[in-house]
Design an enzyme around this catalytic site. Structure first.
Site, PDB file in Angstrom:
ATOM      1  N   ASP A 230     -15.170 -29.110  -0.552  1.00 15.98           N
ATOM      2  CA  ASP A 230     -14.448 -29.325   0.714  1.00 15.98           C
ATOM      3  C   ASP A 230     -15.384 -29.472   1.903  1.00 15.98           C
ATOM      4  O   ASP A 230     -15.056 -29.092   3.019  1.00 15.98           O
ATOM      5  CB  ASP A 230     -13.432 -28.194   0.952  1.00 15.98           C
ATOM      6  CG  ASP A 230     -12.512 -28.052  -0.237  1.00 15.98           C
ATOM      7  OD1 ASP A 230     -12.068 -29.090  -0.732  1.00 15.98           O
ATOM      8  OD2 ASP A 230     -12.267 -26.917  -0.673  1.00 15.98           O
TER       9      ASP A 230
ATOM     10  N   HIS B 197     -10.342 -35.288  -2.498  1.00  9.78           N
ATOM     11  CA  HIS B 197     -11.169 -35.885  -1.446  1.00  9.78           C
ATOM     12  C   HIS B 197     -10.271 -36.623  -0.461  1.00  9.78           C
ATOM     13  O   HIS B 197      -9.419 -37.419  -0.864  1.00  9.78           O
ATOM     14  CB  HIS B 197     -12.224 -36.825  -2.050  1.00  9.78           C
ATOM     15  CG  HIS B 197     -13.327 -36.075  -2.733  1.00  9.78           C
ATOM     16  ND1 HIS B 197     -14.433 -36.675  -3.258  1.00  9.78           N
ATOM     17  CD2 HIS B 197     -13.490 -34.750  -2.947  1.00  9.78           C
ATOM     18  CE1 HIS B 197     -15.230 -35.752  -3.768  1.00  9.78           C
ATOM     19  NE2 HIS B 197     -14.674 -34.581  -3.605  1.00  9.78           N
TER      20      HIS B 197
HETATM   21  P1  IMP Z   1     -11.223 -24.693 -11.255  1.00  9.17           P
HETATM   22  O1  IMP Z   1     -12.279 -25.689 -10.980  1.00  9.17           O
HETATM   23  O2  IMP Z   1      -9.828 -25.219 -11.005  1.00  9.17           O
HETATM   24  O3  IMP Z   1     -11.364 -24.052 -12.612  1.00  9.17           O
HETATM   25  O4  IMP Z   1     -11.402 -23.489 -10.203  1.00  9.17           O
HETATM   26  C1  IMP Z   1     -12.571 -22.671 -10.177  1.00  9.17           C
HETATM   27  C2  IMP Z   1     -12.987 -22.362  -8.749  1.00  9.17           C
HETATM   28  O5  IMP Z   1     -13.492 -23.552  -8.145  1.00  9.17           O
HETATM   29  C3  IMP Z   1     -11.862 -21.896  -7.836  1.00  9.17           C
HETATM   30  O6  IMP Z   1     -12.403 -20.989  -6.886  1.00  9.17           O
HETATM   31  C4  IMP Z   1     -11.411 -23.170  -7.144  1.00  9.17           C
HETATM   32  O7  IMP Z   1     -10.781 -22.906  -5.908  1.00  9.17           O
HETATM   33  C5  IMP Z   1     -12.752 -23.858  -6.957  1.00  9.17           C
HETATM   34  N1  IMP Z   1     -12.674 -25.339  -6.868  1.00  9.17           N
HETATM   35  C6  IMP Z   1     -12.597 -26.215  -7.885  1.00  9.17           C
HETATM   36  N2  IMP Z   1     -12.595 -27.481  -7.425  1.00  9.17           N
HETATM   37  C7  IMP Z   1     -12.713 -27.402  -6.102  1.00  9.17           C
HETATM   38  C8  IMP Z   1     -12.810 -28.395  -5.066  1.00  9.17           C
HETATM   39  O8  IMP Z   1     -12.809 -29.596  -5.286  1.00  9.17           O
HETATM   40  N3  IMP Z   1     -12.911 -27.914  -3.798  1.00  9.17           N
HETATM   41  C9  IMP Z   1     -12.951 -26.584  -3.521  1.00  9.17           C
HETATM   42  N4  IMP Z   1     -12.875 -25.639  -4.454  1.00  9.17           N
HETATM   43  C10 IMP Z   1     -12.750 -26.031  -5.735  1.00  9.17           C
HETATM   44 MG    MG Z   2     -11.488 -30.899  -1.469  1.00 12.27          MG
END
Ligand code: IMP
Ligand code: MG
Length: 334
Positions: A13, A43
């Site tokens: 982000d 995105h």
């Molecule tokens: P997962 O990738 O859904 O397994 O989540 C694992 C961790 O990564 C969590 O804390 C999510 O909030 C974070 N996370 C995964 N993808 C993103 C992203 O694109 N932006 C921000 N946080 C992410």
């Molecule tokens: Mg994002």
């Protein structure tokens, strides 16, 4: 360019989408190729007042002459992908690698119901962790097994390498952020793969010697969604006062916030072998920066902030985000 890799320097982000959307249009990239985990990323970019969000396609979707590719390492949710292709009318310029892994409903259900994932890690619930776990067990379906994706299948590594041989401009778009890396982030509060520049290149199928530039994207402050430590985290009240309160683009969850973290930034540059930096949302810190495209027109304090980052890191901040619109950018390349 010609081969520019963009990665997030914090916890995702950082505003990579807007930076990629800008670069693709500005530089007439012939290819934007997405690496990273999959549809857990969102995105966002705004063009002529309209805001778009992509979870599967590269953020170059508004650049009509750019081919939109998804690397073999990326997980695909076929429905999300097809909806985005339809939204951007990108049917004839979207290509995904036959070896992309496929997220099925069962992965989403596991991601949303397993206590460790849901409550401890705080995942996005999009099925990516369980799908990558099935992939490691070698039972996951691949894109080439899915008839409705057959139109889009291509050898993405081959296409990217061929374009680079022909000296075309290629943007390799990373997702998530350095400190969500399964290897280098704060385990277990991380995503299900490495998401540093090397991992992103592996996803796409290019080797380290093909890369000309690694652009590490930071936001002017730090945010994080989900569990895990966040140094100097400020209260929700304080975040609201400063205008730093944000909501996750995939999950809608409120993001936690802290001030710009120079130590994290320096370590991210090392982990990614960064060659240049972007700093987004400068206008949130310094409202008089809004919409500015010329460095000399930024308020003195804002210039000092950017120069401070350059002094500490030894790298040039080549791109500065000053608003949500694609062209709200100070471009100091050249
Ligand atoms: P997962 O990738 O859904 O397994 O989540 C694992 C961790 O990564 C969590 O804390 C999510 O909030 C974070 N996370 C995964 N993808 C993103 C992203 O694109 N932006 C921000 N946080 C992410
Ligand atoms: Mg994002």
């Amino acid at each position: 360019m010609p081969c520019l890799v963009t990665v997030g320097g914090f916890y995702g982000d950082e505003g990579k989408g807007k930076i990629v959307a800008y670069l693709a249009r500005k530089d007439n990239a012939s290819i934007a190729v997405r690496g990273g985990v999959g549809p857990n990323a969102g995105h966002t970019f705004t063009f002529e007042g309209k805001t778009y969000k992509v979870r599967m396609l590269p953020s170059a979707a508004l650049s009509p002459s750019t081919r939109l590719l998804i690397g073999a390492g990326v997980l695909v949710n076929p429905q999300v992908l097809q909806d985005e292709i339809a939204m951007f009318g990108a049917d004839d310029r979207t290509y995904i690698d036959g070896q992309c892994g496929i997220i099925e409903q069962s992965h989403i259900e596991r991601d949303k119901s397993e206590d460790h994932l849901k409550s401890t890690v705080g995942t996005t619930g999009t099925g990516t962790g369980p799908a990558n776990s099935d992939r490691a067990l070698r039972v996951l379906k691949l894109a080439k097994d899915i008839p409705e994706l057959s139109l889009y299948i291509e050898d993405v590594s081959n296409s990217v390498n061929y374009a680079l041989d022909s000296k075309e401009n290629v943007i390799v778009e990373g997702t998530q952020g350095t400190y969500l890396s399964l290897f280098h982030g704060g385990y277990p509060y991380v995503t299900s793969k490495d998401v540093t520049a090397s991992g992103i290149c592996a996803d796409v199928g290019i080797g380290p010697k093909r890369v000309d530039d690694v652009l590490v994207v930071f936001k002017a402050y730090v945010t994080r969604v989900g569990g895990g430590p966040l140094n100097n985290e400020i209260s929700e009240e304080e975040a609201k006062t400063r205008g730093w309160l944000e909501y996750g683009s995939v999950t809608g969850r409120q993001r936690r916030a802290s001030p710009f973290d120079m130590d994290l930034a320096k370590r991210a540059i090392r982990l990614n072998s960064g060659t240049q930096l972007a700093v987004t949302k400068l206008d949130v810190l310094y409202p008089q920066s809004a919409g500015v495209q010329d460095f000399s027109k930024l308020p003195a304090e804002a210039r000092k902030f950017i120069e401070g980052i350059e002094g500490e890191t030894g790298l040039r901040v080549t791109l500065i985000g000053t608003g949500p619109e694609i062209y709200d950018v100070v471009d100091r390349r050249s």
